[in-house]
Design a protein around this motif. Structure first.
Motif, PDB file in Angstrom:
ATOM      1  N   SER A   1       0.797  -1.229   0.000  1.00 48.82           N
ATOM      2  CA  SER A   1       0.000   0.000   0.000  1.00 48.82           C
ATOM      3  C   SER A   1       0.829   1.277   0.000  1.00 48.82           C
ATOM      4  CB  SER A   1      -0.966   0.005   1.193  1.00 48.82           C
ATOM      5  OG  SER A   1      -0.283  -0.259   2.396  1.00 48.82           O
ATOM      6  N   PHE A   2       2.144   1.152  -0.089  1.00 48.54           N
ATOM      7  CA  PHE A   2       3.020   2.334  -0.174  1.00 48.54           C
ATOM      8  C   PHE A   2       2.522   3.316  -1.225  1.00 48.54           C
ATOM      9  CE2 PHE A   2       6.618   4.035  -2.750  1.00 48.54           C
ATOM     10  CZ  PHE A   2       7.078   4.998  -1.862  1.00 48.54           C
ATOM     11  N   LEU A   3       2.182   2.821  -2.409  1.00 52.19           N
ATOM     12  CA  LEU A   3       1.777   3.716  -3.496  1.00 52.19           C
ATOM     13  C   LEU A   3       0.367   4.286  -3.318  1.00 52.19           C
ATOM     14  CD1 LEU A   3       3.513   1.866  -6.432  1.00 52.19           C
ATOM     15  CD2 LEU A   3       4.035   4.167  -5.608  1.00 52.19           C
ATOM     16  N   PRO A   4      -0.670   3.481  -3.074  1.00 53.68           N
ATOM     17  CA  PRO A   4      -1.982   4.104  -2.866  1.00 53.68           C
ATOM     18  C   PRO A   4      -2.055   4.963  -1.616  1.00 53.68           C
ATOM     19  CG  PRO A   4      -2.095   1.737  -2.488  1.00 53.68           C
ATOM     20  CD  PRO A   4      -0.771   2.020  -3.116  1.00 53.68           C
ATOM     21  N   TRP A   5      -1.323   4.596  -0.552  1.00 51.35           N
ATOM     22  CA  TRP A   5      -1.365   5.401   0.673  1.00 51.35           C
ATOM     23  C   TRP A   5      -0.814   6.796   0.404  1.00 51.35           C
ATOM     24  CZ3 TRP A   5       1.113   8.348   4.246  1.00 51.35           C
ATOM     25  CH2 TRP A   5       0.498   8.486   5.500  1.00 51.35           C
ATOM     26  N   HIS A   6       0.310   6.866  -0.281  1.00 50.73           N
ATOM     27  CA  HIS A   6       0.876   8.178  -0.564  1.00 50.73           C
ATOM     28  C   HIS A   6       0.070   8.910  -1.640  1.00 50.73           C
ATOM     29  CE1 HIS A   6       4.305   6.715   1.786  1.00 50.73           C
ATOM     30  NE2 HIS A   6       4.574   8.003   1.965  1.00 50.73           N
ATOM     31  N   ARG A   7      -0.557   8.194  -2.538  1.00 53.53           N
ATOM     32  CA  ARG A   7      -1.447   8.860  -3.497  1.00 53.53           C
ATOM     33  C   ARG A   7      -2.572   9.566  -2.760  1.00 53.53           C
ATOM     34  NH1 ARG A   7      -3.287   5.945  -8.961  1.00 53.53           N
ATOM     35  NH2 ARG A   7      -1.281   6.874  -9.562  1.00 53.53           N
ATOM     36  N   ARG A   8      -3.131   8.902  -1.769  1.00 51.30           N
ATOM     37  CA  ARG A   8      -4.212   9.521  -0.997  1.00 51.30           C
ATOM     38  C   ARG A   8      -3.689  10.694  -0.177  1.00 51.30           C
ATOM     39  NH1 ARG A   8      -7.589  11.986   0.174  1.00 51.30           N
ATOM     40  NH2 ARG A   8      -9.673  11.594   0.999  1.00 51.30           N
ATOM     41  N   LEU A   9      -2.478  10.586   0.352  1.00 47.89           N
ATOM     42  CA  LEU A   9      -1.886  11.688   1.104  1.00 47.89           C
ATOM     43  C   LEU A   9      -1.671  12.898   0.198  1.00 47.89           C
ATOM     44  CD1 LEU A   9      -0.710  12.315   3.989  1.00 47.89           C
ATOM     45  CD2 LEU A   9       1.535  11.853   2.990  1.00 47.89           C
ATOM     46  N   LEU A  10      -1.194  12.669  -1.020  1.00 46.61           N
ATOM     47  CA  LEU A  10      -1.020  13.760  -1.973  1.00 46.61           C
ATOM     48  C   LEU A  10      -2.345  14.464  -2.240  1.00 46.61           C
ATOM     49  CD1 LEU A  10       1.327  12.141  -4.668  1.00 46.61           C
ATOM     50  CD2 LEU A  10       1.986  13.768  -2.905  1.00 46.61           C
ATOM     51  N   LEU A  11      -3.406  13.687  -2.371  1.00 44.15           N
ATOM     52  CA  LEU A  11      -4.723  14.274  -2.614  1.00 44.15           C
ATOM     53  C   LEU A  11      -5.204  15.095  -1.425  1.00 44.15           C
ATOM     54  CD1 LEU A  11      -6.438  11.295  -4.456  1.00 44.15           C
ATOM     55  CD2 LEU A  11      -5.936  13.557  -5.425  1.00 44.15           C
ATOM     56  N   GLU A  12      -4.808  14.694  -0.214  1.00 45.60           N
ATOM     57  CA  GLU A  12      -5.172  15.471   0.975  1.00 45.60           C
ATOM     58  C   GLU A  12      -4.554  16.868   0.889  1.00 45.60           C
ATOM     59  OE1 GLU A  12      -6.983  14.936   3.815  1.00 45.60           O
ATOM     60  OE2 GLU A  12      -7.716  12.996   3.101  1.00 45.60           O
ATOM     61  N   LEU A  13      -3.252  16.939   0.600  1.00 44.65           N
ATOM     62  CA  LEU A  13      -2.622  18.248   0.501  1.00 44.65           C
ATOM     63  C   LEU A  13      -3.162  19.022  -0.695  1.00 44.65           C
ATOM     64  CD1 LEU A  13      -0.486  20.322   1.450  1.00 44.65           C
ATOM     65  CD2 LEU A  13       0.986  19.373  -0.329  1.00 44.65           C
ATOM     66  N   GLU A  14      -3.301  18.356  -1.829  1.00 42.27           N
ATOM     67  CA  GLU A  14      -3.755  19.045  -3.025  1.00 42.27           C
ATOM     68  C   GLU A  14      -5.140  19.641  -2.825  1.00 42.27           C
ATOM     69  OE1 GLU A  14      -2.511  18.179  -7.506  1.00 42.27           O
ATOM     70  OE2 GLU A  14      -3.767  16.620  -6.620  1.00 42.27           O
ATOM     71  N   GLY A  15      -6.000  18.914  -2.117  1.00 41.01           N
ATOM     72  CA  GLY A  15      -7.323  19.451  -1.813  1.00 41.01           C
ATOM     73  C   GLY A  15      -7.236  20.700  -0.964  1.00 41.01           C
ATOM     74  N   ALA A  16      -6.334  20.682   0.029  1.00 41.57           N
ATOM     75  CA  ALA A  16      -6.149  21.857   0.888  1.00 41.57           C
ATOM     76  C   ALA A  16      -5.616  23.041   0.089  1.00 41.57           C
ATOM     77  CB  ALA A  16      -5.202  21.516   2.032  1.00 41.57           C
TER      78      ALA A  16
END
Length: 288
Positions: free
Chosen positions: A59-74
């Motif tokens: 899950s290294f890749l999907p977990w960080h993909r979701r983290l990127l989306l968290e910042l990008e949304g902000a």
């Protein structure tokens, strides 16, 4: 309509200014430090008990993909024109090339204590205090290229070695596997020292400073680095049509990895989303 993530080296002056200003505002609001805390909380290793999600796991890749989306949304709540740029470290490989410019990420840390003194995130600017971390330092630090024991950034051939592997991941789903795209891209290799740090991991080592630990998110270049890592997942999917995240089903009872890795259709903590749901984000964003 999907928005576009661009190469940091191609950003206009206005695009860089808007991205930096949005980052500073997210920091001011306290949202940025919450993401630092989140990354620290989910930074577990092979030898630790319990579920592994952010590192040393499929899950290294999907977990960080979701983290990127968290910042990008902000960021986009501050300025809807802003998206995350990526840093192509196979091409921009010096301490003065993109993204290490005064109008974007700033430059290297000083030799004495690693403190970054240039750019918008320098401590003297007063806009980027380090409040969440594993050390007591309150300022951003870097050691680009590791001046006492120099190392180089990964090359295109290093990256291609990962991209050409047709398997997403393989058992035992950790940092010891020598097959599979995920671990080759994450960069846990055999041997000791710098020879064992590859791709993603090697970039963290090359940047140094706060990028070396669980609080790596404190350096805003973390996002540009991981956006490029995310782009590699996208490229791997296009290269291996039909290949999917693995494991498809959870390891069974009695398996050492039972309860320790996230299967394709299982919830990916701390979010209510599965790795399978994060495989295709074409409706959200694309890469230039």
């Amino acid at each position: 309509m999907a928005y576009v993530r661009k190469d940091a080296a191609t950003l206009t002056r206005a695009e860089k200014r808007r991205f930096v200003n949005a980052l500073l505002e997210v920091k001011r609001r306290g949202e940025y430090d919450e993401l630092v805390r989140l990354h620290i909380a989910y930074n577990s290793a092979d030898g630790e008990r319990g579920l592994r999600t952010a590192h040393m796991a499929p899950s290294f890749l999907p977990w960080h993909r979701r983290l990127l989306l968290e910042l990008e949304g902000a960021l986009r709540r501050v300025d809807s024109s802003v998206t995350l740029p990526y840093w192509d470290w196979t091409r921009d490989r010096t301490t003065t090339s993109a993204p290490w410019t005064a109008d974007l990420m700033g430059g290297n840390g000083r030799r004495s204590d690693g403190r970054v003194t240039t750019g918008p995130f320098a401590h003297r600017e007063g806009n980027w205090p380090i409040r969440v971390g594993v050390t007591d330092e309150g300022f951003l630090t870097r050691d680009l290229g590791r001046h006492r024991d120099p190392i180089g950034l990964p090359t295109k051939s290093d990256l291609d070695r990962a991209l050409k592997d047709p398997a997403y991941d393989v058992a035992p789903w950790d940092s010891t596997v020598t097959r599979g795209f995920r671990n080759k891209l994450e960069g846990w290799g055999t041997g000791r020292g710098s020879v064992s740090w590859r791709n993603h991991n090697r970039v963290h080592r090359w940047v140094g400073g706060v990028m070396l630990g669980a609080a790596a998110v404190n350096d805003p270049v973390f996002w540009l680095h991981h956006a490029f890592v995310d782009l590699q997942w996208y490229r791997w999917q296009r290269r291996h049509r039909g290949a999917a995240y693995a494991p498809a089903t959870p390891p069974r009872r009695g398996d050492d990895q039972h309860g320790r890795v996230v299967a394709r259709h299982e919830r990916l903590p701390p979010w209510d989303v599965t790795p399978g749901e994060l495989e295709d984000v074409g409706r959200i964003y694309r890469y230039a």
